[in-house]
Write an enzyme that holds these catalytic residues in place. Structure first.
Site, PDB file in Angstrom:
ATOM      1  N   TRP B 190       3.909   6.042  -5.768  1.00  0.00           N
ATOM      2  CA  TRP B 190       4.619   4.906  -5.190  1.00  0.00           C
ATOM      3  C   TRP B 190       5.207   4.083  -6.321  1.00  0.00           C
ATOM      4  O   TRP B 190       4.522   3.795  -7.317  1.00  0.00           O
ATOM      5  CB  TRP B 190       3.645   4.080  -4.360  1.00  0.00           C
ATOM      6  CG  TRP B 190       4.210   2.827  -3.769  1.00  0.00           C
ATOM      7  CD1 TRP B 190       5.421   2.682  -3.128  1.00  0.00           C
ATOM      8  CD2 TRP B 190       3.588   1.541  -3.744  1.00  0.00           C
ATOM      9  NE1 TRP B 190       5.565   1.391  -2.698  1.00  0.00           N
ATOM     10  CE2 TRP B 190       4.464   0.651  -3.070  1.00  0.00           C
ATOM     11  CE3 TRP B 190       2.379   1.038  -4.221  1.00  0.00           C
ATOM     12  CZ2 TRP B 190       4.159  -0.685  -2.849  1.00  0.00           C
ATOM     13  CZ3 TRP B 190       2.077  -0.299  -4.016  1.00  0.00           C
ATOM     14  CH2 TRP B 190       2.963  -1.145  -3.334  1.00  0.00           C
ATOM     15  N   ASP B 271      -6.033   4.597  -2.999  1.00  0.00           N
ATOM     16  CA  ASP B 271      -5.059   3.751  -2.320  1.00  0.00           C
ATOM     17  C   ASP B 271      -4.940   4.320  -0.902  1.00  0.00           C
ATOM     18  O   ASP B 271      -4.455   5.440  -0.723  1.00  0.00           O
ATOM     19  CB  ASP B 271      -3.712   3.803  -3.053  1.00  0.00           C
ATOM     20  CG  ASP B 271      -2.676   2.872  -2.432  1.00  0.00           C
ATOM     21  OD1 ASP B 271      -1.579   2.742  -2.992  1.00  0.00           O
ATOM     22  OD2 ASP B 271      -2.962   2.276  -1.364  1.00  0.00           O
ATOM     23  N   LYS B 307       1.094  -0.291   7.888  1.00  0.00           N
ATOM     24  CA  LYS B 307       1.659   0.784   8.707  1.00  0.00           C
ATOM     25  C   LYS B 307       0.818   1.078   9.937  1.00  0.00           C
ATOM     26  O   LYS B 307       1.362   1.183  11.043  1.00  0.00           O
ATOM     27  CB  LYS B 307       1.784   2.081   7.882  1.00  0.00           C
ATOM     28  CG  LYS B 307       2.917   2.072   6.883  1.00  0.00           C
ATOM     29  CD  LYS B 307       2.517   1.387   5.598  1.00  0.00           C
ATOM     30  CE  LYS B 307       3.593   1.457   4.554  1.00  0.00           C
ATOM     31  NZ  LYS B 307       3.207   0.680   3.356  1.00  0.00           N
TER      32      LYS B 307
END
Lengths: 465, 462
Positions: B190, B271, B307
């Protein structure tokens, strides 16, 4: 495991969960702190050297975190924790830096509730990421609120405003920006100041120094000391100024004194960084409380200003605030914005939407805005009334000493001038909870409890040295 | 820094009459640069000119600041908004879209917010570590409510500002208490990971991850790089639905990774931004984390509810540290608080309450799981549709099956920067320059168009 050291003591690392922090950050504490920090670094290195050959962390007797010590509880929370444990029916919590009603209850503003209902009913709203710099209308309206709608700086597009995580987050982003881009990495904090200030700026990468501010003898402003210390600051240094309702002392400069401060700061090319956590909450007037900042903007110079909506809109837990940077030109303002984004993105990507939406809705609607100012004034008035009542009560008891500072100081807090023995006494004998520096939150007082507090102060002053 | 030494000589007074010189004058860090002809700005002044110190304030202290480039990920959405073309498609930022390409607020979230307003809860400061009910719920969601680590109180959980803020707290903890320790980050990862560790002052290096030849996992490379890192390195792992590639290790590969990390005394840092969103199952998506914890390893885990609960803008997440004893967990938690306080004091209450309300109510929790399955299901469906479309249109024989093997919101198309630029410039399809597309922003209706664009960019642009 290392034994606890000075660095961890409550007097030096007095942290808080709100702006209502406890003890001041004295220069003595600072020296000890620096020394201790040096010692820790050495210890850490020794510790790390021996850690490198440690057995697998999965062995339950061993942990990669073994060298972490336990940080002390926050002194303010400690006050509230102790308060909560106390079974006495007459106990009083004056540590809390959050507004309480006459009934001692937290308050959600009516206008805030109405706006929340509106927001829920609005089907066009969603929870998509807002921009890194926050909601555009929130930012514009916040700038107008603090600088004035007719501010030339705003009209000339010289103001960069980013939404921040209440006051703390806005100060931190500003500090990190300065540490990265400003040539003079020293910031001067008033002595005393909110307990979290030194930590915020140190972690941001600035060097913290102090300037004299509070005069214990008068329980007022040490104006000469302030001018001297700022006068001898290296050119370009950053100066933190409490816009109004200085925390923890409640002592503010007069407008004439502000003008002198401004001249000194400009003549030395010092960079003012305002912390505005009580706009409207101090005097009851949004404009009056913003006067010092506007004085500085009016001279065309540059400055930073952190705003918080925690107190004046009662949005404490929503974490809403803003950082504004006033630059010399619109071009610079947009450079500044682009760089602020680079500070924000690796910290939390983008700010939370809820609180900012509430603020924007209130600020942009004339009726909601008016309703807000009425509720705001009511809160400020109640506090001013508590000041008067406490002062009258002490006078009625003939409590020795000059207590006029109670009505001269402004904002949520009063620096009583009581020492830590007297404070302990008040807690033990009268079940009154406050921070050891003698600071009381007027917001936690009510008409019913004033006499109890006055009795306690009277007893403390007459029976404890 | 030369500039500050000049200004401390405050007795020198110069006044500016020439506005041109005013513009050239820069009292920031550039003040003492030399021009190409070897002169310095100040050397141009004749002795008769005076610059008054008050006028010195006419030049900004920030003038020398460079304009920062737009964020590579969030900047994509900004560019998309500016595009007026009707066929434009935003496959940039990873935010879920409905088939109608609209943002989606979960029904269960609306219910929770209504409940909260009805209850009239106050807005007092949360504790520094966040909402207790949220912290409990989030640790249980991650590890399973009956996880021994939780029962043994070895889990320190602190509410953070979504994934980013939680990662930043973890990074700050590493910087302060593991000086010199590095973080190993997947290549690619990311886009914001490196910025987070940079700003936190934690050095990082990369482990191989993506194999462009197979458009799959370079497992050998990954193992080699983790093995060769110095003992006690923090290894950043994506719990599921690797961002940007969508390529996850298999369960067997996870076991090998855990073996190696244990051997090397490395510390895993997960993560977890897509729990429940990748496969549709909360438990399945947490399998990798639970595997490590089950071995008794000490683990850091950053969570996000952006999300899976669609709470993007509310910024809800948590940093969890699972350590070897409850006593250690207490100490770690206290130090995480000490890092959070000078950053933002305490976290925002709204999003955390939403999560706590939903997870804490069996009915709402069930409804959440159903909506999450629906979202994950839609993404799997468009993956299939995209694959079918590309493989039927592309006659070159290229193997596009990686589209189906990848998981989660994103697909790493294998397109390079030029090809990605072609997607945008010619086809008005917005994506990140590393070739990542967000399937969450794709509708069944647009699959054909996207297929054409990908085929064109892959074959006709180099």
């Amino acid at each position: 495991m290392r034994p606890p050291i000075i660095l961890e003591s409550t007097t030096t690392f007095s942290s808080s969960s709100s702006s209502s922090s406890s003890s001041s950050y004295s220069s003595c504490d600072r020296r000890l702190n620096t020394l201790a920090r040096h010692l820790i670094d050495v210890n850490d290195q020794n510790q790390m050297a021996s850690q490198n050959i440690s057995p697998s962390p999965t062995a339950s007797s061993n942990s990669v975190f073994a060298h972490l010590t336990r940080a002390p509880e926050d002194p303010i929370l400690g006050v509230t924790v102790a308060y909560n444990k106390d079974p006495s029916p007459i106990k009083l919590n004056l540590g809390v830096g959050a507004y309480r009603t006459e009934e001692g209850k937290p308050l959600v503003l009516d206008v805030v509730r109405r706006v929340e209902q509106q927001l829920l009913n609005d089907v066009s709203r969603n929870k998509e990421y807002i921009p890194i710099v926050g909601l555009a209308d929130f930012n514009k309206l916040s700038a107008k609120l603090i600088f004035g709608a007719d501010s030339p700086a705003i009209q000339e597009n010289r103001v960069t405003t980013v939404q921040g995580l209440s006051g703390t987050g806005s100060l931190r982003v500003g500090g990190e920006f300065l540490a990265k881009h400003y040539h003079q990495r020293i910031i001067y904090l008033p002595q005393p100041t909110w307990g979290n200030h030194p930590k915020i700026f140190t972690l941001a990468g600035l060097t913290v120094k102090t300037y004299r501010y509070y005069a214990p003898a008068t329980r007022g402003l040490d104006f000469e000391g302030l001018l001297e210390d700022l006068g001898s600051a290296p050119s370009g240094s950053v100066v933190l100024l409490h816009a109004c309702a200085h925390n923890p002392t409640g002592v503010d400069p007069t407008l004439e004194q502000w003008e002198q401060i401004r001249q000194l700061i400009r003549s030395k090319s010092l960079l003012p960084f305002f912390d505005s956590a009580y706009q409207g909450f101090a005097s009851g007037s949004l404009d009056a409380d913003a006067q010092p900042i506007r004085l500085f903007v009016a001279d065309g110079g540059e400055l930073l200003a952190a705003q918080s909506y925690a107190k004046n809109m009662g949005l404490y837990g929503e974490r809403v605030g803003a950082l504004s940077i006033v630059s010399k030109s619109a071009d610079v303002a947009s450079l500044v914005e682009s760089q602020l984004k680079l500070v924000i993105r690796p910290m939390y990507s983008s700010p939370p939407i809820h609180g900012a939406s509430i603020v924007a809705a209130i600020l942009k609607d004339r009726d909601l805005f008016n309703d807000w100012t009425i509720e705001l004034k009511a809160m400020a008035d109640r506090i001013i009334s508590m000041r008067q009542q406490l002062f009258d009560a002490l006078r009625a008891r003939g409590t020795p000493g000059d207590w006029s500072h109670i009505i001269k100081q402004i904002g949520m807090f009063t620096f009583t001038g009581l020492n830590s023995e007297q404070v302990s006494f008040m807690t033990k004998e009268y079940h009154i909870y406050l921070t050891s520096d003698g600071r009381i939150s007027m917001a936690g007082l009510s008409t019913k409890t004033v006499s109890h507090l006055a009795d306690a102060i009277h007893a403390a002053v007459t029976r404890v040295a | 820094m030369g500039s500050s030494s000049v200004f401390s000589v405050a007795s020198a007074s110069l006044s500016l009459h020439d506005t041109n010189i005013k513009k050239k004058l820069n009292f920031g860090t550039n003040a003492f640069r030399f021009n190409k002809d070897g002169t310095n700005t100040f050397s141009n002044f004749k002795s008769s000119r005076r610059i008054s110190m008050a006028v010195a304030v006419n030049v900004s202290r920030f003038e020398g600041i460079p304009m920062a480039p737009p964020d590579p990920i969030l900047g994509v959405s900004e560019a998309f908004k500016a595009d007026t073309n009707a066929v434009k498609l935003n496959l940039g930022v990873g935010a879920y879209r409905t088939e109608e390409l609209q943002p989606y607020v979960l029904n269960v979230v609306k219910k929770a917010e209504n409940l909260m307003l009805e209850r009239g809860e106050n807005k007092e400061y949360l504790p520094i570590e966040g909402l207790a009910a949220f912290n409990k719920a989030t640790a249980e969601l991650l590890l399973g409510a009956d996880n021994p680590a939780i029962k043994q109180q070895r889990v320190a959980t602190v509410q953070g500002l979504s994934g980013t803020g939680s990662l930043r707290l973890g990074a700050a903890l590493i910087q302060r208490y593991f000086p010199g320790a590095k973080v190993l980050i997947s290549n690619p990862t990311w886009g914001n990971h490196k910025n987070i560790f940079n700003d936190a002052g934690v050095p990082w290096s990369e482990y191989r991850y993506y194999d462009p030849k197979t458009v799959g996992l370079d497992f050998e490379g990954m193992i080699e790089d983790i093995k060769s890192a110095p003992e006690g390195t923090f290894v950043l792992l994506h719990g599921c639905a690797h961002n940007p590639t969508g390529i996850d290790p298999t369960p067997q590969q996870w076991e090998k990774i855990a073996d190696l990390i244990q051997q090397k005394n490395h510390i895993p840092f997960f993560d977890v931004a897509y729990q429940g969103f990748a496969s549709g199952s909360l438990d399945e998506d947490a399998a990798s984390v639970r595997l490590f914890v089950a071995r008794g390893m000490e683990v850091l885990v950053a969570q996000s509810y952006s999300k899976n609960l669609g709470l993007y803008a509310e910024r809800v997440g948590a940093i969890n540290v699972i350590s070897s004893s409850p006593e250690s967990a207490t100490r770690v938690k206290s130090q995480l608080k000490r890092l959070a306080r000078p950053m933002y004091s305490n976290p925002p209450v709204h999003g955390a309450r939403i999560v706590a309300n939903i997870v804490g109510d069996p009915v709402l929790f069930g409804e959440w799981k159903a909506e999450m399955e629906m979202m994950a299901g839609r993404i799997k469906t468009v993956r299939q549709e995209l694959y079918d479309s590309i493989s039927s249109k592309d006659k070159s024989g290229k193997d596009w099956s990686f589209i189906l093997k990848q998981i989660g919101m994103f697909s790493f198309t294998g397109l390079n920067k030029n090809q990605s630029d072609n997607m945008t410039n010619k086809w008005h399809i917005y994506m990140t320059k590393d070739g990542r597309i967000s399937l969450a922003g794709l509708s069944l209706a647009k699959c054909e168009y996207l297929a054409d664009a990908i085929i064109d960019s892959y074959h006709n642009v180099s």
